[in-house]
Write a protein that holds these residues in place. Sequence first.
Motif, PDB file in Angstrom:
ATOM      1  N   GLU A 100       0.821  -1.206   0.000  1.00  0.00           N
ATOM      2  CA  GLU A 100       0.000   0.000   0.000  1.00  0.00           C
ATOM      3  C   GLU A 100       0.860   1.263   0.000  1.00  0.00           C
ATOM      4  O   GLU A 100       0.383   2.341  -0.353  1.00  0.00           O
ATOM      5  N   SER A 116       3.663   0.293  -4.423  1.00  0.00           N
ATOM      6  CA  SER A 116       2.921  -0.735  -5.152  1.00  0.00           C
ATOM      7  C   SER A 116       3.881  -1.791  -5.695  1.00  0.00           C
ATOM      8  O   SER A 116       5.053  -1.493  -5.981  1.00  0.00           O
ATOM      9  N   ARG A 120      -6.147  -3.149  -8.989  1.00  0.00           N
ATOM     10  CA  ARG A 120      -5.014  -2.800  -8.132  1.00  0.00           C
ATOM     11  C   ARG A 120      -3.712  -2.759  -8.933  1.00  0.00           C
ATOM     12  O   ARG A 120      -2.894  -1.855  -8.771  1.00  0.00           O
TER      13      ARG A 120
END
Length: 419
Positions: A244, A247, A334
Amino acid sequence: MTDVLDELHWRGLVSHVTDEAALNTALSEGPVAYYVGFDPTAPSLHIGNLVQILTARRLQDAGHKPYLLVGGATGLIGDPRDSGERTLNSPDVVAGWVDRIRSQIEPFLEFSGENAATMVNNLDWTAQMSAIEFLRDIGKHFRMGTMLSKEIVARRLNSEEGISYTEFSYQVLQGMDFRELHNRHGVALQLGGSDQWGNLLAGVELIRKSEGVAVHALTTPLITKADGTKFGKSEGGSVWLDPEMTSPYAFYQFWLNQADADVVNYLKVFTFRSREEIEALQGEVAERPFRREAQKALAGDVTTLVHGAAATEAVIAASAALFGRGELGELDERTLAGAVGELPRVTAKAGDLVVDLLVGADLVKSKGDARRAIKEGGAYVNNVKVTAEDQALAAEDLLHGSYAVLRRGKKTLAVAAAE
């Protein structure tokens, strides 16, 4: 067991050793119980901490027994640093960071078997100790002259900020940790970075004076680039292990972008590839540097160690897709967010003209340049060539409702991000 110190030397992982001959004998006769500590001064470890974690893993693989200390007590104090006093974090914050860091360390070592790793917290033995006990039982073994001569302490004393008694006492706490682990678990070796040498010696001396026993300390050198500059920073700051905070895509790209002059040394320090494999990659660097095979191996290995094989495969696919060698639409949200996180960005919504977005993202200097790029076939949205000068961004162009990748030519990228 007999070859592990030679292996550490070959990998460039030995800076200081208290008594190398004695340590080599102990390691060959093994197993040796050893420890390395990490202070929770941030919510995540960074890639500099990987040096100690992976060194601990190498010793465990050689048959020795690791203890991983996450400093719930020393994290409340903070190791002295060059730039002045640390901000003291609350006990609740530090406790939360202890849990996070423990979970980051655990996947790297084995916690079952004959030489299973053990996780410890120095708050367990420090919290119960009174100030009087600390001064009588521990403090009496430390000499002020020795403590003042420590390099970091001397620098801080001569700085405008000075040094508080709190941070000055850190070396005593770390020395106490070594003694406690020695008495509880027979720990006879402490690992650390070269900047921790003084703190490691504090523990060695405390055990010698209070217990009459000789123990060992070994430090690894500070990892630097070939030009002598600091390693471990990207344009966004520290490279963290927490996905987080950095990345997996940015993490992979950091390693992929290492210079030819550095990559072989980093393969030795940060991967478990054999000498033969690393020497073969060294040959690739010398003979075919444009292929960047060593950088690809480094990036793949370290990203897999930290984030897992699936995440590595995803970021490799994202790297290819960004430049038209894969389907952007197949990337999960993501991974896509990580892949575009470092790109120039322009805010966008469905209906915006691509010409305006190209200008807004600084891919071109003017609308005229944008129209010219489109006319010449050099403008793309999500790897699809833009064919009309008045083409607008469609809702479906915003992948996952958030991002459209803009490209001019083969390599110049930006992202249009939904408002």
